[in-house]
Scaffold this active site. Structure first.
Site, PDB file in Angstrom:
ATOM      1  N   LYS A  42      22.727  50.173  34.135  1.00  0.00           N
ATOM      2  CA  LYS A  42      23.528  50.548  35.167  1.00  0.00           C
ATOM      3  C   LYS A  42      23.565  52.107  35.412  1.00  0.00           C
ATOM      4  CE  LYS A  42      28.257  48.474  35.950  1.00  0.00           C
ATOM      5  NZ  LYS A  42      29.633  48.289  35.469  1.00  0.00           N
TER       6      LYS A  42
HETATM    7  O1  G3P Z   1      32.800  47.434  35.675  1.00  0.00           O
HETATM    8  C1  G3P Z   1      33.192  48.025  37.213  1.00  0.00           C
HETATM    9  C2  G3P Z   1      34.096  47.522  37.534  1.00  0.00           C
HETATM   10  O2  G3P Z   1      34.406  46.113  37.591  1.00  0.00           O
HETATM   11  C3  G3P Z   1      35.782  48.111  37.273  1.00  0.00           C
HETATM   12  O3  G3P Z   1      36.532  47.435  37.454  1.00  0.00           O
HETATM   13  O4  G3P Z   1      39.163  47.070  37.532  1.00  0.00           O
HETATM   14  O5  G3P Z   1      38.154  49.288  36.332  1.00  0.00           O
HETATM   15  O6  G3P Z   1      38.289  49.022  38.819  1.00  0.00           O
HETATM   16  P1  G3P Z   1      38.162  48.338  37.774  1.00  0.00           P
END
Ligand code: G3P
Length: 217
Positions: free
Chosen positions: A83
């Site tokens: 990533k």
């Molecule tokens: O892994 C990346 C993403 O899914 C993060 O989500 O909930 O931290 O905005 P969030």
């Protein structure tokens, strides 16, 4: 649509993997912190729990160091997807890694132009963050539609991985648009199976079954 679990919790991952519904896992530095585990160790364990791609994120900001970190991560298992952040150095790293046969997930995407760049850099996955987009007064699902349109216009193979999913409606909308993958916290994936009428129906059928006095086994 493929389902990835957005977590570094191995118990949750093992439980979901046992359902046969899990196609991969995404992690990020915040999720690693939340797990309380050592990064390389927990990612290795996750790679053993699922056959599909497991995203592990570099933390360097410059291309040269990103490449070094990616080499360490790639050595963990064959199903690692590196990533990288959506920056010029991240895109350069994406191009170098995919040219070398690695899977790359370009993360922190908040615009269709950024997604276009990631596709041109050969990304395996592009991760637009719909929840964070919505939180800031933008339309996360419009972003997914725009990326779908652009990728289809030019036949890009990069898979749209809808990230920052917060609730079942995000999943429904992503599927309607034709996103390739969605990654969500395990609780949201489990929530997809829930319906009040399903529960009520089971209750009614079991009550009537009890009245028959029969048993199947
Ligand atoms: O892994 C990346 C993403 O899914 C993060 O989500 O909930 O931290 O905005 P969030």
């Amino acid at each position: 649509m493929k389902f990835f679990a957005d977590t570094a919790d191995v118990n949750d991952i093992a439980e979901l993997a046992a359902t046969g519904l899990l196609d991969g896992v995404t992690t990020n530095p915040s999720l690693i912190h939340k797990s309380g585990r050592k990064f390389l160790e927990v990612v290795k364990e996750i790679c053993g729990l699922v056959d599909g791609p497991v995203s592990a994120e570099v933390v360097a900001l410059d291309h040269a160091t990103m490449m070094k970190e990616a080499a360490v991560l790639r050595a963990i298992a064959d199903n690692i997807a590196i990533k990288v952040p959506l920056t010029i150095d991240g895109l350069k790293t994406c191009k170098a890694l995919t040219d070398d046969g690695a899977m790359v997930n370009v993360t922190l995407c908040f615009s269709a132009n950024q997604a276009l760049l990631a596709a041109k850099a050969g990304a395996t996955f592009i991760s637009p963050f719909v929840g964070r987009h919505d939180d800031n007064g933008f339309d996360g699902m419009q972003l997914i539609s725009d990326i779908r349109l652009i990728y289809d216009n030019y036949g890009f193979d990069t898979e749209i991985l809808v990230a920052s999913v917060r609730h079942p409606i995000h999943v429904l909308e992503a599927a309607r648009i034709g996103a390739d993958v969605m990654t969500a916290p395990p609780a949201v994936i489990r929530q997809l199976s829930k319906h009040v009428l399903t529960d009520k129906g089971i209750e009614g059928f079991l009550a009537d079954w009890a009245k028959t006095g029969q048993s199947i086994l």
